[in-house]
Design a protein around this motif. Sequence first.
Motif, short mmCIF file in Angstrom:
data_model
loop_
_atom_site.label_atom_id
_atom_site.label_comp_id
_atom_site.label_asym_id
_atom_site.label_seq_id
_atom_site.Cartn_x
_atom_site.Cartn_y
_atom_site.Cartn_z
N GLY A 41 0.78 -1.23 0.00
CA GLY A 41 0.00 0.00 0.00
C GLY A 41 0.81 1.27 0.00
O GLY A 41 0.23 2.36 -0.12
N GLU A 42 2.13 1.17 0.08
CA GLU A 42 2.98 2.35 0.12
C GLU A 42 3.68 2.52 -1.23
O GLU A 42 4.25 1.57 -1.76
CB GLU A 42 4.04 2.22 1.22
CG GLU A 42 3.46 2.18 2.62
CD GLU A 42 2.80 3.49 3.01
OE1 GLU A 42 3.28 4.56 2.54
OE2 GLU A 42 1.81 3.45 3.75
N PRO A 43 3.65 3.74 -1.80
CA PRO A 43 4.31 3.95 -3.09
C PRO A 43 5.83 3.84 -2.95
O PRO A 43 6.41 4.18 -1.92
CB PRO A 43 3.90 5.38 -3.46
CG PRO A 43 3.57 6.04 -2.16
CD PRO A 43 3.01 4.97 -1.27
N PHE A 44 6.45 3.34 -3.99
CA PHE A 44 7.91 3.26 -4.01
C PHE A 44 8.39 3.42 -5.44
O PHE A 44 7.67 3.17 -6.41
CB PHE A 44 8.41 1.94 -3.42
CG PHE A 44 8.34 0.78 -4.37
CD1 PHE A 44 9.45 0.41 -5.13
CD2 PHE A 44 7.17 0.06 -4.53
CE1 PHE A 44 9.38 -0.63 -6.02
CE2 PHE A 44 7.10 -1.00 -5.42
CZ PHE A 44 8.21 -1.35 -6.16
N GLU A 45 9.65 3.83 -5.56
CA GLU A 45 10.34 3.88 -6.83
C GLU A 45 11.74 3.31 -6.64
O GLU A 45 12.28 3.37 -5.53
CB GLU A 45 10.44 5.32 -7.36
CG GLU A 45 9.10 5.93 -7.73
CD GLU A 45 9.25 7.32 -8.33
OE1 GLU A 45 10.39 7.83 -8.34
OE2 GLU A 45 8.24 7.88 -8.78
#
Length: 325
Positions: free
Chosen positions: A295-299
Amino acid sequence: MFTLPLGDDDAQLRPLEPWHAREFLAHMDRARPYVDPWIPWATYSTDLDSATATLQRYADRQAEDTRRIYGIWLGGTLVGGVMFTDFDAATGVCELGCWLEAEAAGRGLVTRACGVLIDWAFRERGMSRVEWWVAAHNTRSVDTARRLGMTRDGVLRQRSAYGGKRHDIEIWSLLSDDVPPADADELPAPAVKAEKAELDRLMRVFLGAFTNTGGSRPNVDVVREVFIPQGTIIANVGSEPVVYDLDRFIEPRQKLLTDGTLTEFSEWEVAERTEIFASIAHRSSEYRKSGFLNGEPFEGAGRKTTQFVRTPAGWRMSSMVWEDV
């Protein structure tokens, strides 16, 4: 008579001449069901006299500098060929054609042989344009035109009659300005371009296997199709490298991408360098990736090195190593 290798030790390109008629007829008897819809003279070469006549017509036209024909031999057996179905030195325009037995398909033989002819037409004869006329539903031939880097110029609707039906004909072309200079020790530039396009496609398929953006379902199992069965994938992202065979690599990633843990995920190349050495190749890549993890955005970003081998079924990946940065 010249003999040119086609990347594999047992694949050769040679002139196809009338004295090959008996061998040519045996080849046509094997190939006819596969090539007859596309190569009209396959229908006409049904005995020794007609096979000889087919090759003699090309020999006569070669003497006039208007047509040429060459055979592809694999392991000493004639399995296909390429030809200039029209060669007009005065206008600088020629048309290229090809055929191949089913058993020899998937090795890149036609693509490499066509690359040799294109290179000769542009560099030795100063031609300006090489054309490729193909029935619109002949997907194998259309794919070859793409691999050669050709441009689809247009369609002649119902231009050709075969089997009691009218068929659309697509016209593809390659211009001399489209082809960069090639080093003397390398494959002809069109052949190199075609090989590179296939390696690009394999990498796109590999990276696309993990995409689950927009509700799409990943197809991680496609990794088996782009790798040889004995392939290895190495993650150099921790304290020591982790080596996977295909099963160990695929199974946990299939779960991760389908159980809600990793969503809206995609990965793409941002830079690459590919080197091709006959039947092996090496690619260095830089990549980026993004998504939602729990559920947490990452790149993220990283580097890959990938090795390829040419197999009887075509190019395949043999190993890959990656690290995140």
